[in-house]
Design an enzyme around this catalytic site. Sequence first.
Site, PDB file in Angstrom:
ATOM      1  N   LYS A 108       6.970   6.809   4.901  1.00  0.00           N
ATOM      2  CA  LYS A 108       7.411   5.413   4.967  1.00  0.00           C
ATOM      3  C   LYS A 108       8.752   5.251   5.674  1.00  0.00           C
ATOM      4  CE  LYS A 108       4.649   3.574   1.214  1.00  0.00           C
ATOM      5  NZ  LYS A 108       3.855   4.762   0.821  1.00  0.00           N
TER       6      LYS A 108
HETATM    7  C1  LIG Z   1       2.459   4.926   0.907  1.00  0.00           C
HETATM    8  C2  LIG Z   1       1.928   6.314   0.912  1.00  0.00           C
HETATM    9  C3  LIG Z   1       0.585   6.594   1.275  1.00  0.00           C
HETATM   10  C4  LIG Z   1      -0.424   5.499   1.613  1.00  0.00           C
HETATM   11  O1  LIG Z   1      -0.174   4.872   2.830  1.00  0.00           O
HETATM   12  P1  LIG Z   1      -0.834   3.437   3.160  1.00  0.00           P
HETATM   13  O2  LIG Z   1      -0.218   3.001   4.423  1.00  0.00           O
HETATM   14  O3  LIG Z   1      -0.433   2.552   1.991  1.00  0.00           O
HETATM   15  O4  LIG Z   1      -2.303   3.613   3.243  1.00  0.00           O
HETATM   16  C5  LIG Z   1       0.186   7.922   1.319  1.00  0.00           C
HETATM   17  N1  LIG Z   1       1.030   8.927   0.988  1.00  0.00           N
HETATM   18  C6  LIG Z   1       2.313   8.697   0.616  1.00  0.00           C
HETATM   19  C7  LIG Z   1       3.181   9.849   0.262  1.00  0.00           C
HETATM   20  C8  LIG Z   1       2.811   7.389   0.584  1.00  0.00           C
HETATM   21  O5  LIG Z   1       4.086   7.174   0.200  1.00  0.00           O
END
Ligand SMILES: *Cc1c(COP(=O)(O)O)cnc(C)c1O
Length: 459
Positions: A108
């Site tokens: 993120k």
């Molecule tokens: C947010 C997140 C996901 C999922 O990603 P999306 O874009 O919501 O599908 C997967 N793995 C981790 C570690 C995350 O923080």
Amino acid sequence: MNYISTRGKIKPIPFSEAVLMGLASDGGLLLPEVIPDFRDRLSELSRLDYRELCCAVMQPFVDFSDEDLTDIVSRSYEAFTVPEVVRIKEAGPYTVLELFHGPTLAFKDIALQFLGNVFEKVLSERGGSLNILAATSGDTGSAAIQGVRNRNNLKIFVMHPAGRVSRIQELQMTSVLDDNVFNIAIDGTFDDCQSLMKSIFSDLEFKKSFSLGTVNSINWARVLAQIVYYFHAAFRVMERTGAGDVSFSVPTGNFGDIFAGYMAYRMGLPVNKLILATNSNDILARFFGSGDYSCGEVVPTVSPSMDIQVASNFERYLYYRCGSDPARLSSVMAKFAQQKRLDSTLLDDDPDDVIAAGRATDEETLSTITEVWHRHQYLLDPHTAVGWKVAGDISSSSPVICLATAHPAKFPDALPSRLMKDAAKHPVIESLTGSETRCSAMNCDIDELKKFISNGVAD
Ligand SMILES: *Cc1c(COP(=O)(O)O)cnc(C)c1O
């Protein structure tokens, strides 16, 4: 490039406005009016380094000058600890694309560092300030805080459910002491935090007078930043293997990450399969497997950042499956809101069939971590392990790139042995222990929250 709403009830707006708007004001999601075609530029793009590639891929989507975009990109990736922002590693049968070398060790950061800089830029041009309100069950909160801490004209208020996020996740948020960061521990669950968010955002007068904004994954700028690494990884793997296309395995929750991959594909990147991997919260896997999209209860798993039922970005994909017709999409969504179940006969057949999906139980996830560690000496975090497991269930004639969405040190409790926990250790996590923290405890009470925000904004 202008942006339109999937529900079709706003006039087209430029990128800067789309970023401030977040959710479209007609309740839909924002999408670019056209998808730019990069087919003729692939070999030129393949020669760029990561930051240059960011600028080239993003340029048609934004309303910034080349110079401003270059500046925003270079500042966004300063805090990353590997030179190319992301890192590519070979592990057994797959290529792993490590997306966790940013400040909070989750993918993120790639989008939220960029979004923070975009907000700052837009505000510096338009004047005014923005106060971000977020609810988090863990990862998003810390990445959002790192994205906006210490920035001009921005404040962030992050609610988490008191005692219901992991100790590491809590410290990653509350140990940030910048004046513009406000952590709030709500006496309640994550759903309580989300309903507080909803009540505040439905009070349009309050929202307007305190210039409230959001950073959740429906913000188009987050999708945009994520498109870039699909190009980058595909180029490196095609160079190394000589393959004409690649597949990606994507651990999925809100459908933001994989939607970026879908955009890359629509822009002309040669993608064979996008493998959508869910944990036991498998509504998306069911949809792509059998057309069944019906809500269940969210169950907690060892991959908590994917514990989601209704994926907020999915509407973007459905828009294309409704022939890019906002009226059709709106009626599909209205029916879904009523029946909690999507009638997939209302959708067009999938013309490209590029998304294939599967799921992993907790047991399968944990045994994948152990097996990959012993066989390939590579340590997966539980989210990445879901993607690895599902990649094995879906046949792909092309090289498979597994997206690694978090560093294993973030989720030590999910690692099956002492040895693995020790091997996972990361200085960013270690340094949290004993650090000074700041957080306000609060009842789940809308008036208390409003008062807190208005005091914080006035500060
Ligand atoms: C947010 C997140 C996901 C999922 O990603 P999306 O874009 O919501 O599908 C997967 N793995 C981790 C570690 C995350 O923080």
